[in-house]
Design a protein around this motif. Sequence first.
Motif, PDB file in Angstrom:
ATOM      1  N   LEU A  61       0.841  -1.187   0.000  1.00  0.00           N
ATOM      2  CA  LEU A  61       0.000   0.000   0.000  1.00  0.00           C
ATOM      3  C   LEU A  61       0.882   1.244   0.000  1.00  0.00           C
ATOM      4  N   PRO A  62       0.391   2.350  -0.536  1.00  0.00           N
ATOM      5  CA  PRO A  62       1.187   3.586  -0.499  1.00  0.00           C
ATOM      6  C   PRO A  62       1.512   3.972   0.945  1.00  0.00           C
ATOM      7  N   SER A  63       2.768   4.299   1.196  1.00  0.00           N
ATOM      8  CA  SER A  63       3.165   4.643   2.566  1.00  0.00           C
ATOM      9  C   SER A  63       2.483   5.932   2.998  1.00  0.00           C
ATOM     10  N   GLY A  64       2.192   6.018   4.275  1.00  0.00           N
ATOM     11  CA  GLY A  64       1.537   7.203   4.793  1.00  0.00           C
ATOM     12  C   GLY A  64       0.569   6.853   5.900  1.00  0.00           C
ATOM     13  N   ALA A  65      -0.214   7.842   6.318  1.00  0.00           N
ATOM     14  CA  ALA A  65      -1.117   7.668   7.453  1.00  0.00           C
ATOM     15  C   ALA A  65      -2.177   6.599   7.182  1.00  0.00           C
ATOM     16  N   LYS A  66      -2.666   6.534   5.938  1.00  0.00           N
ATOM     17  CA  LYS A  66      -3.720   5.567   5.630  1.00  0.00           C
ATOM     18  C   LYS A  66      -3.223   4.141   5.825  1.00  0.00           C
ATOM     19  N   ARG A  67      -2.010   3.856   5.372  1.00  0.00           N
ATOM     20  CA  ARG A  67      -1.454   2.518   5.529  1.00  0.00           C
ATOM     21  C   ARG A  67      -1.290   2.175   7.010  1.00  0.00           C
ATOM     22  N   LEU A  68      -0.824   3.138   7.792  1.00  0.00           N
ATOM     23  CA  LEU A  68      -0.665   2.908   9.221  1.00  0.00           C
ATOM     24  C   LEU A  68      -1.999   2.610   9.890  1.00  0.00           C
ATOM     25  N   VAL A  69      -3.035   3.364   9.534  1.00  0.00           N
ATOM     26  CA  VAL A  69      -4.365   3.160  10.114  1.00  0.00           C
ATOM     27  C   VAL A  69      -4.880   1.768   9.777  1.00  0.00           C
ATOM     28  N   ILE A  70      -4.723   1.354   8.526  1.00  0.00           N
ATOM     29  CA  ILE A  70      -5.164   0.012   8.118  1.00  0.00           C
ATOM     30  C   ILE A  70      -4.407  -1.065   8.885  1.00  0.00           C
ATOM     31  N   ALA A  71      -3.097  -0.911   8.983  1.00  0.00           N
ATOM     32  CA  ALA A  71      -2.279  -1.910   9.680  1.00  0.00           C
ATOM     33  C   ALA A  71      -2.637  -1.982  11.163  1.00  0.00           C
ATOM     34  N   TYR A  72      -2.813  -0.823  11.781  1.00  0.00           N
ATOM     35  CA  TYR A  72      -3.217  -0.821  13.191  1.00  0.00           C
ATOM     36  C   TYR A  72      -4.585  -1.472  13.361  1.00  0.00           C
ATOM     37  N   GLY A  73      -5.513  -1.157  12.463  1.00  0.00           N
ATOM     38  CA  GLY A  73      -6.850  -1.724  12.548  1.00  0.00           C
ATOM     39  C   GLY A  73      -6.841  -3.236  12.415  1.00  0.00           C
ATOM     40  N   LEU A  74      -6.093  -3.753  11.453  1.00  0.00           N
ATOM     41  CA  LEU A  74      -6.003  -5.203  11.257  1.00  0.00           C
ATOM     42  C   LEU A  74      -5.363  -5.881  12.468  1.00  0.00           C
ATOM     43  N   SER A  75      -4.322  -5.283  13.008  1.00  0.00           N
ATOM     44  CA  SER A  75      -3.637  -5.867  14.170  1.00  0.00           C
ATOM     45  C   SER A  75      -4.558  -5.908  15.385  1.00  0.00           C
ATOM     46  N   ILE A  76      -5.284  -4.821  15.619  1.00  0.00           N
ATOM     47  CA  ILE A  76      -6.204  -4.772  16.756  1.00  0.00           C
ATOM     48  C   ILE A  76      -7.321  -5.801  16.580  1.00  0.00           C
ATOM     49  N   LEU A  77      -7.839  -5.922  15.353  1.00  0.00           N
ATOM     50  CA  LEU A  77      -8.871  -6.926  15.065  1.00  0.00           C
ATOM     51  C   LEU A  77      -8.365  -8.329  15.377  1.00  0.00           C
ATOM     52  N   ALA A  78      -7.131  -8.622  14.948  1.00  0.00           N
ATOM     53  CA  ALA A  78      -6.556  -9.951  15.179  1.00  0.00           C
ATOM     54  C   ALA A  78      -6.371 -10.218  16.676  1.00  0.00           C
ATOM     55  N   TYR A  79      -5.902  -9.220  17.405  1.00  0.00           N
ATOM     56  CA  TYR A  79      -5.712  -9.404  18.843  1.00  0.00           C
ATOM     57  C   TYR A  79      -7.042  -9.611  19.554  1.00  0.00           C
ATOM     58  N   ALA A  80      -8.038  -8.813  19.208  1.00  0.00           N
ATOM     59  CA  ALA A  80      -9.351  -8.946  19.846  1.00  0.00           C
ATOM     60  C   ALA A  80      -9.957 -10.320  19.564  1.00  0.00           C
ATOM     61  N   ALA A  81      -9.911 -10.750  18.301  1.00  0.00           N
ATOM     62  CA  ALA A  81     -10.457 -12.055  17.930  1.00  0.00           C
ATOM     63  C   ALA A  81      -9.678 -13.178  18.610  1.00  0.00           C
ATOM     64  N   GLY A  82      -8.347 -13.069  18.612  1.00  0.00           N
ATOM     65  CA  GLY A  82      -7.523 -14.110  19.208  1.00  0.00           C
ATOM     66  C   GLY A  82      -7.760 -14.272  20.700  1.00  0.00           C
ATOM     67  N   LEU A  83      -7.900 -13.162  21.412  1.00  0.00           N
ATOM     68  CA  LEU A  83      -8.144 -13.234  22.849  1.00  0.00           C
ATOM     69  C   LEU A  83      -9.511 -13.847  23.151  1.00  0.00           C
ATOM     70  N   LEU A  84     -10.521 -13.477  22.364  1.00  0.00           N
ATOM     71  CA  LEU A  84     -11.858 -14.051  22.558  1.00  0.00           C
ATOM     72  C   LEU A  84     -11.860 -15.553  22.278  1.00  0.00           C
ATOM     73  N   ILE A  85     -11.229 -15.949  21.187  1.00  0.00           N
ATOM     74  CA  ILE A  85     -11.171 -17.376  20.836  1.00  0.00           C
ATOM     75  C   ILE A  85     -10.401 -18.148  21.901  1.00  0.00           C
ATOM     76  N   SER A  86      -9.283 -17.593  22.339  1.00  0.00           N
ATOM     77  CA  SER A  86      -8.471 -18.244  23.356  1.00  0.00           C
ATOM     78  C   SER A  86      -9.252 -18.448  24.650  1.00  0.00           C
TER      79      SER A  86
END
Length: 254
Positions: free
Chosen positions: A196-221
């Motif tokens: 993705l083009p570097s910049g704030a948008k890419r950071l927001v997407i990456a942070y969002g995906l990481s938070i989603l994965a952590y939230a889902a992983g903790l609930l499943i665990s």
Amino acid sequence: MVELLPILIPALVAGLLVVSTHVPLGYQVLRRGIIFIDLAIAQVAALGIVVAHQLHLMHSFHGVEYLLSVVFAMFAGLLLALLEKHLQKELEAIIGCFYVLAATAGLLVLAHDPHGGELLKQTLSGSILWATWDMLAWHGIVVVAVLALLWWKRSLLNGIWFYPIFAIAITSEVDLVGVYLVFASLIMVPLATNRLPSGAKRLVIAYGLSILAYAAGLLISAWWDLPSGATLVWCLAIVALAFALLAKRKVTAV
């Protein structure tokens, strides 16, 4: 599930602390082409915890194992910074040697410890579900300091100062979530979003995906009583892969 919230909320905050530094550091690791530096320095930091345990330093004053692991990781980071100047082409291979030497050193140090296997398991898989607010406050100070430094002078990531900064961030997070999850948090989502083009948008997407994965992983665990570290690694991988496939499909459709 409601009764588990006092455990899940601090664990999620621990995850937020990890991804806050790992996303920008992950892009830098990919740019430099030193993918396994995270595993290597994380393993060296874990070795510091193991040595502190064997020397019974954990009982002398609070946080001594963290301080010793910082010393170990900083030494490894500074040594890699020095080697980068003289052995650039061989650096990735040297990083791999750091990892295997630190891992086997831990095995040797704990060879005669009847509880050594459990300690090794904890340093690798972490114990994020046992994160306390006191622990998070201490690690939060480290994370805020690292983020403030990067915001104040982002150019530090481009020079040799990247290594000691990286070592400090990694050490704090190994203590929280273990070696495996530190590596997964650093590489998987940044790898999926790297084109993705570097910049704030890419950071927001990456942070969002990481938070989603952590939230889902903790609930499943928590729901299926699975090891939290391993579950979170797989959730990060699945979320990252799903995004990469969707992004590729969208580009193909255009």
